[in-house]
Scaffold this motif. Structure first.
Motif, PDB file in Angstrom:
ATOM      1  N   ASP A 343       4.162  25.140  28.812  1.00  0.00           N
ATOM      2  CA  ASP A 343       3.581  23.800  28.849  1.00  0.00           C
ATOM      3  C   ASP A 343       4.712  22.768  28.820  1.00  0.00           C
ATOM      4  OD1 ASP A 343       1.094  24.917  28.817  1.00  0.00           O
ATOM      5  OD2 ASP A 343       0.727  24.559  26.679  1.00  0.00           O
ATOM      6  N   PHE A 344       4.413  21.603  29.390  1.00  0.00           N
ATOM      7  CA  PHE A 344       5.445  20.573  29.504  1.00  0.00           C
ATOM      8  C   PHE A 344       4.833  19.202  29.250  1.00  0.00           C
ATOM      9  CE2 PHE A 344       7.398  17.346  32.257  1.00  0.00           C
ATOM     10  CZ  PHE A 344       8.682  17.328  31.742  1.00  0.00           C
ATOM     11  N   TRP A 345       5.545  18.372  28.461  1.00  0.00           N
ATOM     12  CA  TRP A 345       5.134  16.993  28.204  1.00  0.00           C
ATOM     13  C   TRP A 345       6.320  16.058  28.432  1.00  0.00           C
ATOM     14  CZ3 TRP A 345       3.675  21.084  25.244  1.00  0.00           C
ATOM     15  CH2 TRP A 345       2.295  21.294  25.051  1.00  0.00           C
ATOM     16  N   ARG A 346       6.017  14.920  28.989  1.00  0.00           N
ATOM     17  CA  ARG A 346       7.023  13.854  29.122  1.00  0.00           C
ATOM     18  C   ARG A 346       6.544  12.662  28.300  1.00  0.00           C
ATOM     19  NH1 ARG A 346       9.340  11.269  34.809  1.00  0.00           N
ATOM     20  NH2 ARG A 346      10.523   9.534  33.863  1.00  0.00           N
ATOM     21  N   PHE A 347       7.367  12.288  27.334  1.00  0.00           N
ATOM     22  CA  PHE A 347       6.984  11.247  26.373  1.00  0.00           C
ATOM     23  C   PHE A 347       7.867  10.023  26.591  1.00  0.00           C
ATOM     24  CE2 PHE A 347       6.925   9.000  22.374  1.00  0.00           C
ATOM     25  CZ  PHE A 347       5.628   9.192  21.862  1.00  0.00           C
ATOM     26  N   SER A 348       7.227   8.866  26.777  1.00  0.00           N
ATOM     27  CA  SER A 348       7.964   7.617  26.999  1.00  0.00           C
ATOM     28  C   SER A 348       8.309   6.971  25.658  1.00  0.00           C
ATOM     29  CB  SER A 348       7.136   6.645  27.839  1.00  0.00           C
ATOM     30  OG  SER A 348       7.722   5.355  27.835  1.00  0.00           O
ATOM     31  N   SER A 351       6.821   3.228  25.741  1.00  0.00           N
ATOM     32  CA  SER A 351       5.395   3.000  25.448  1.00  0.00           C
ATOM     33  C   SER A 351       4.930   3.751  24.204  1.00  0.00           C
ATOM     34  CB  SER A 351       4.539   3.432  26.637  1.00  0.00           C
ATOM     35  OG  SER A 351       4.607   4.846  26.823  1.00  0.00           O
ATOM     36  N   GLY A 352       5.711   4.764  23.791  1.00  0.00           N
ATOM     37  CA  GLY A 352       5.317   5.564  22.634  1.00  0.00           C
ATOM     38  C   GLY A 352       4.168   6.499  22.936  1.00  0.00           C
ATOM     39  N   LYS A 353       4.025   6.893  24.209  1.00  0.00           N
ATOM     40  CA  LYS A 353       2.913   7.748  24.611  1.00  0.00           C
ATOM     41  C   LYS A 353       3.390   8.844  25.558  1.00  0.00           C
ATOM     42  CE  LYS A 353      -0.503   3.982  24.402  1.00  0.00           C
ATOM     43  NZ  LYS A 353      -1.484   3.187  25.180  1.00  0.00           N
ATOM     44  N   VAL A 354       2.568   9.898  25.659  1.00  0.00           N
ATOM     45  CA  VAL A 354       2.800  10.928  26.671  1.00  0.00           C
ATOM     46  C   VAL A 354       2.430  10.337  28.025  1.00  0.00           C
ATOM     47  CG1 VAL A 354       2.066  13.168  27.541  1.00  0.00           C
ATOM     48  CG2 VAL A 354       2.409  12.845  25.077  1.00  0.00           C
ATOM     49  N   VAL A 355       3.359  10.337  28.969  1.00  0.00           N
ATOM     50  CA  VAL A 355       3.102   9.736  30.285  1.00  0.00           C
ATOM     51  C   VAL A 355       2.763  10.779  31.334  1.00  0.00           C
ATOM     52  CG1 VAL A 355       4.459   7.659  29.878  1.00  0.00           C
ATOM     53  CG2 VAL A 355       5.594   9.704  30.761  1.00  0.00           C
ATOM     54  N   SER A 356       3.082  12.043  31.070  1.00  0.00           N
ATOM     55  CA  SER A 356       2.673  13.117  31.978  1.00  0.00           C
ATOM     56  C   SER A 356       2.753  14.443  31.245  1.00  0.00           C
ATOM     57  CB  SER A 356       3.560  13.161  33.230  1.00  0.00           C
ATOM     58  OG  SER A 356       4.882  13.513  32.907  1.00  0.00           O
ATOM     59  N   SER A 357       1.960  15.399  31.717  1.00  0.00           N
ATOM     60  CA  SER A 357       1.977  16.725  31.104  1.00  0.00           C
ATOM     61  C   SER A 357       1.544  17.763  32.127  1.00  0.00           C
ATOM     62  CB  SER A 357       1.046  16.778  29.882  1.00  0.00           C
ATOM     63  OG  SER A 357      -0.295  16.536  30.275  1.00  0.00           O
ATOM     64  N   GLU A 358       1.991  18.997  31.902  1.00  0.00           N
ATOM     65  CA  GLU A 358       1.577  20.140  32.733  1.00  0.00           C
ATOM     66  C   GLU A 358       1.215  21.275  31.779  1.00  0.00           C
ATOM     67  OE1 GLU A 358       4.328  21.308  35.796  1.00  0.00           O
ATOM     68  OE2 GLU A 358       4.974  19.242  36.141  1.00  0.00           O
ATOM     69  N   ILE A 359      -0.055  21.602  31.744  1.00  0.00           N
ATOM     70  CA  ILE A 359      -0.530  22.683  30.879  1.00  0.00           C
ATOM     71  C   ILE A 359      -0.746  23.908  31.758  1.00  0.00           C
ATOM     72  CG2 ILE A 359      -2.228  23.400  29.186  1.00  0.00           C
ATOM     73  CD1 ILE A 359      -0.505  20.908  28.453  1.00  0.00           C
ATOM     74  N   LYS A 360       0.073  24.921  31.547  1.00  0.00           N
ATOM     75  CA  LYS A 360       0.074  26.105  32.410  1.00  0.00           C
ATOM     76  C   LYS A 360      -0.890  27.171  31.890  1.00  0.00           C
ATOM     77  CE  LYS A 360       3.278  24.727  35.325  1.00  0.00           C
ATOM     78  NZ  LYS A 360       4.576  25.389  35.429  1.00  0.00           N
TER      79      LYS A 360
END
Length: 861
Positions: A343-348, A351-360
């Motif tokens: 799994d992958f998350w990109r956190f800004s 903004s203090g938020k997750v801006v994209s994710s990939e749940i495999k």
């Protein structure tokens, strides 16, 4: 030169000249011939050393030591030669050579003897202050626990001193020195065999009793607190690891180790110092084997619900400060070795938020098993498509990362685990080394790709860049020595094993893997275009097909697409490493030339502070001694005189017979007095009406002043340098011309007679006013011109050697004429050449007769 002078000596013997004058000439000649040969050898070695340490070059430490030893020996021979020629006038050269030589060799001696220290230290007593005792991994984790205040498992470190004593007392240190000396790490098969032999010796050697007792004592303290059934993670924490060089995945980690196997596990981690990929990596990155001593970190295993890696910035872009998280169920080994989808998350951070994710889809996970150790198990169906981190855990990881960034003052690469109670535990924190973008890659540029099939699109960019080459499929057990040069390897998953071939492949594409994995980290250090997590590269890309990888845009095309390829700057893998620092410190005693002007008061043996100074001084004094033959020999057979030219190049001539018209002793010779065929031809070119012997018209004097800096302040300017003595030894058919023209040194040696098989020209050129890269560029230009003229050419850094043999006098005369024009046209040209792309234009203009290069090459500013 020696060929002609040998011939001259043989004539003296045939005529039975037994006079003192002839004996004096013969004696001086023999030593002069030796000095010239040694002078050339020394200059080649100096140029080779200078070339090896250019900013983008990787070099072998043992090669440097060997060349320095050769150079010191050669310079000592030169000192003996010049003293033999002069009757011992310069005995101070022996002291100067010995002093400089001993200083150089002292630097290369392995002075590192680890100070006596504890055998093992508890993690609760570790901080960054203990870095040199326990290595970066253990010291950083101690800092995280004890000063930053984040949670980490209990554990202890077995020190570098303990490893040093283990290898020393077991005789392993001497075995390592013997086996790895002069080993080429590019010979993959030999590297594998030698490493296997060393590792076997380590595994069979007993530990010092004090070391074994210390390990068991620390382990016992942990068992008292956490129970006797604990399992341990035994991890590498070598000195040098987790620094500017990551050593990611190069050494071994053993997981779920029972207490009664801790000693065996320790020896396995120590043995991993000599994993083939680890030896290749450290040599490539500028570490000697003695620079990396294995400390071992022992931690209680965390029975992880999920684990992974966090990067606090994007490692492939300096413009992206978002945080990147990769995670999987169970133990994090599948994340760092790239063996399973993650799994992958990109956190800004903005903004203090997750801006994209990939749940495999995660069908499998790696877990602890008390009976079988580390095992792969099926993920429960309800969890296979579920994220392995919740929002709170993501926020905790981000909070940890930001705290570590602030504390350490560098971006972090951190490994972590979430236990079954949901507690986040730190396992590792090290500097995250971002790659510098070497060129602007404008993704808006459109390319004509109509004739090229798009084979694959997608995946994750582990290292940006483009590459082309034949696809080569590699399995996990593949013999990596069989991978061809320049191939792009296609693999089911990433693997640290690929590190040992990274210097000879063009790129990597894998089905599975992550940007945060160990192999991806090292690929970025090597600037190797790498695309991971493509899902199906092994199915879509045919074996052996030539492909173009655009890792930046996550695309793979069939065929070679030149328009997509971007030339990145050569990566300096060794910069700031221990070997790089040592060599750069040492060559300051070798390469710089301080004795520039023979008229200055420091032009004495005591003024020699580098080996290059001794070579320069000895050559100048030897020339003077040879030109004093007319003083020492009263017969008048050997005449020396000054050549009057406009401009005055301060040429002194020694006529060995038939090279000059008769002139009065007090008169100066002019070019019209020259009878020497090769010298006359050279002078014709030097004073060609289109050769101006001036500073290049397009030389930016501000840039010149900037580059010269110290030279402008401490040395004579170019016009003054043109007034230094140059020497020509001539006869009717022979020329040896030694000149200091501007900031470079030239030798032309030629023999032209009716016997074609005896005829030759040799030409050598070295030096310049600019930095070594610019001087090397000008050397390339000179070499290209010489090749056009039919010379056989050798290039070594800023040194050029050209040779032409067995041509008639007319042909050789024409080539000497062109060499003369070349000498007059390249003065300070190293200051003008700003890129390799300009060389072809300058070669073309020279061959057209444009010796002033008055028109600018395309793109020249």
């Amino acid at each position: 030169m020696s060929g002609f002078l040998d011939f001259l000596i043989s004539k003296i013997k045939r005529k039975n000249f037994d006079s003192i004058e002839d004996a004096l000439f013969k004696r001086k000649y023999e030593y002069f011939k030796s000095l010239l040969a040694n002078n050339n050898k020394a200059l080649v070695l100096i140029s080779s050393l200078e070339d090896l340490v250019l900013e983008h070059r990787t070099f072998d430490y043992n090669e440097i030591v060997s060349q320095c030893e050769q150079l010191i020996s050669t310079v000592y021979d030169i000192s003996e030669d010049v003293n033999a020629i002069s009757g011992g006038k310069y005995s101070g050269l022996f002291e100067a050579t010995e002093k400089i030589g001993i200083s150089i060799l002292h630097e290369f001696m392995d002075k590192r003897e680890l100070e006596s220290a504890e055998w093992a230290i508890s993690l609760k007593d570790l901080t960054r202050d203990k870095y040199y005792e326990v290595g970066g991994k253990a010291a950083n984790l101690g800092e995280v626990l004890n000063r930053v205040g984040l949670s980490a498992p209990s554990g202890f470190s077995i020190t570098a001193y303990a490893c040093h004593q283990f290898l020393k007392q077991g005789g392993i240190s001497e075995l390592v020195k013997k086996k790895l000396k002069n080993l080429s790490v590019s010979d993959t098969e030999k590297l594998n065999n030698i490493c296997a032999e060393i590792k076997a010796a380590i595994m069979s050697a007993p530990l010092p009793r004090d070391l074994e007792e210390s390990i068991m004592q620390e382990l016992g303290l942990i068992q008292q607190k956490h129970g006797s059934t604990i399992r341990m993670a035994v991890r590498s924490s070598a000195t040098g690891e987790d620094s500017e060089s990551s050593f990611a995945g190069q050494h071994s980690t053993l997981l779920n180790v029972p207490p009664d196997s801790i000693i065996q596990a320790y020896k396995e981690v120590v043995a991993s110092t000599f994993n083939p990929r680890a030896v290749f990596y450290r040599r490539s990155k500028g570490y000697r084997d003695t620079d990396v001593v294995m400390s071992v970190l022992c931690l209680i295993m965390v029975d992880s619900a999920s684990s992974g890696v966090l990067y606090s910035v994007n490692p492939t872009s300096e413009q992206d400060d978002d945080l990147y998280i990769s995670a999987n169920w169970g133990l994090g080994v599948s994340v760092v070795d790239g063996s399973m989808p993650t799994d992958f998350w990109r956190f800004s951070r903005e903004s203090g938020k997750v801006v994209s994710s990939e749940i495999k889809l995660k069908k499998e996970m790696i877990i602890m098993d008390k009976e079988q150790g580390i095992v792969t198990r099926e993920v429960p169906a309800d969890f296979q498509n579920a994220p392995c981190l919740n929002q709170k855990q993501i926020e905790t990881l981000v909070d940890y990362a930001l705290k570590l960034e602030k504390h350490f003052s560098w971006p972090v690469d951190m490994e972590w685990a979430v236990d079954k109670d949901g507690t986040v535990l730190m396992l590792q924190a090290r500097p995250l080394n971002r790659i510098q973008e070497d060129y602007e890659d404008d993704e808006s540029i459109e390319h004509d790709l109509s004739h090229h099939d798009l084979i694959l699109e997608g995946g994750m960019t582990a290292c940006s860049g483009t590459a082309t080459g034949p696809a080569y499929h590699v399995q996990s057990d593949h013999n990596l020595s069989a991978v061809p040069e320049g191939a792009i390897i296609i693999a089911p998953q990433t693997s640290p094993r690929f590190v040992s071939i990274m210097s000879r492949i063009s790129g990597i594409i894998t089905d599975v893997g992550s940007v945060t994995g160990h192999m991806s980290s090292v690929a970025r250090e090597f600037r190797l275009p790498t695309l991971v997590a493509t899902s199906n590269a092994t199915k879509l890309i045919p074996n052996y097909q030539v492909i173009t990888l655009d890792a930046t845009r996550k695309k793979v095309y069939s065929g070679e697409i030149q328009s997509l390829l971007r030339q990145a700057k050569p990566v300096n893998l060794m910069k700031d490493s221990p070997v790089w620092k040592l060599v750069h410190k040492t060559i300051k005693k070798i390469i710089p030339l301080n004795l520039i002007d023979p008229k200055k008061c420091n032009f004495i043996p005591a003024g020699c502070v580098t080996l290059h100074d001794i070579v320069r001084f000895s050559h100048e004094m030897a020339m003077r001694e040879m030109f004093n033959l007319s003083r020492d020999i009263s017969t008048g057979r050997y005449r020396s005189t000054h050549l009057d030219t406009d401009p005055d190049l301060k040429i002194e001539i020694l006529d060995l017979g038939g090279g000059l018209k008769s002139i009065t002793p007090e008169s100066k010779a002019t070019p019209g007095h020259i009878l020497s065929m090769p010298f006359k031809a050279l002078l014709t070119g030097m004073f060609n009406e289109n050769v101006h012997w001036a500073t290049p018209a397009d030389l930016d004097m501000m840039e010149f002043a900037s580059i010269m800096k110290k030279k402008v302040m401490e040395e004579p300017g170019p016009k003054t340098r043109m007034s230094r003595p140059n020497y020509a030894i001539i006869s009717k058919e022979y020329l040896n011309f030694n000149a200091s023209l501007g900031y470079h040194y030239v030798t032309v040696d030629a023999y032209c007679s009716k016997f074609v098989n005896d005829n030759y020209i040799t030409f050598s050129f070295k030096g310049g006013a600019a930095d070594v890269l610019r001087r090397t560029r000008r050397a390339g230009l000179i070499g290209a011109i010489l090749k056009k003229l039919g010379f056989r050419v050798e290039l070594n850094g800023d040194m050029v050697r050209g040779e032409m043999k067995k041509y008639d006098c007319k042909r050789l005369g024409d080539r000497l004429d062109h060499i003369g024009r070349l000498l007059g046209s390249i003065l300070l040209l190293d200051m003008v050449l700003s890129s390799d792309q300009e060389i072809d234009w300058y070669v073309e203009q020279f061959m057209k007769g444009n010796y002033t290069f008055t028109s600018e090459p395309a793109g020249h500013k």
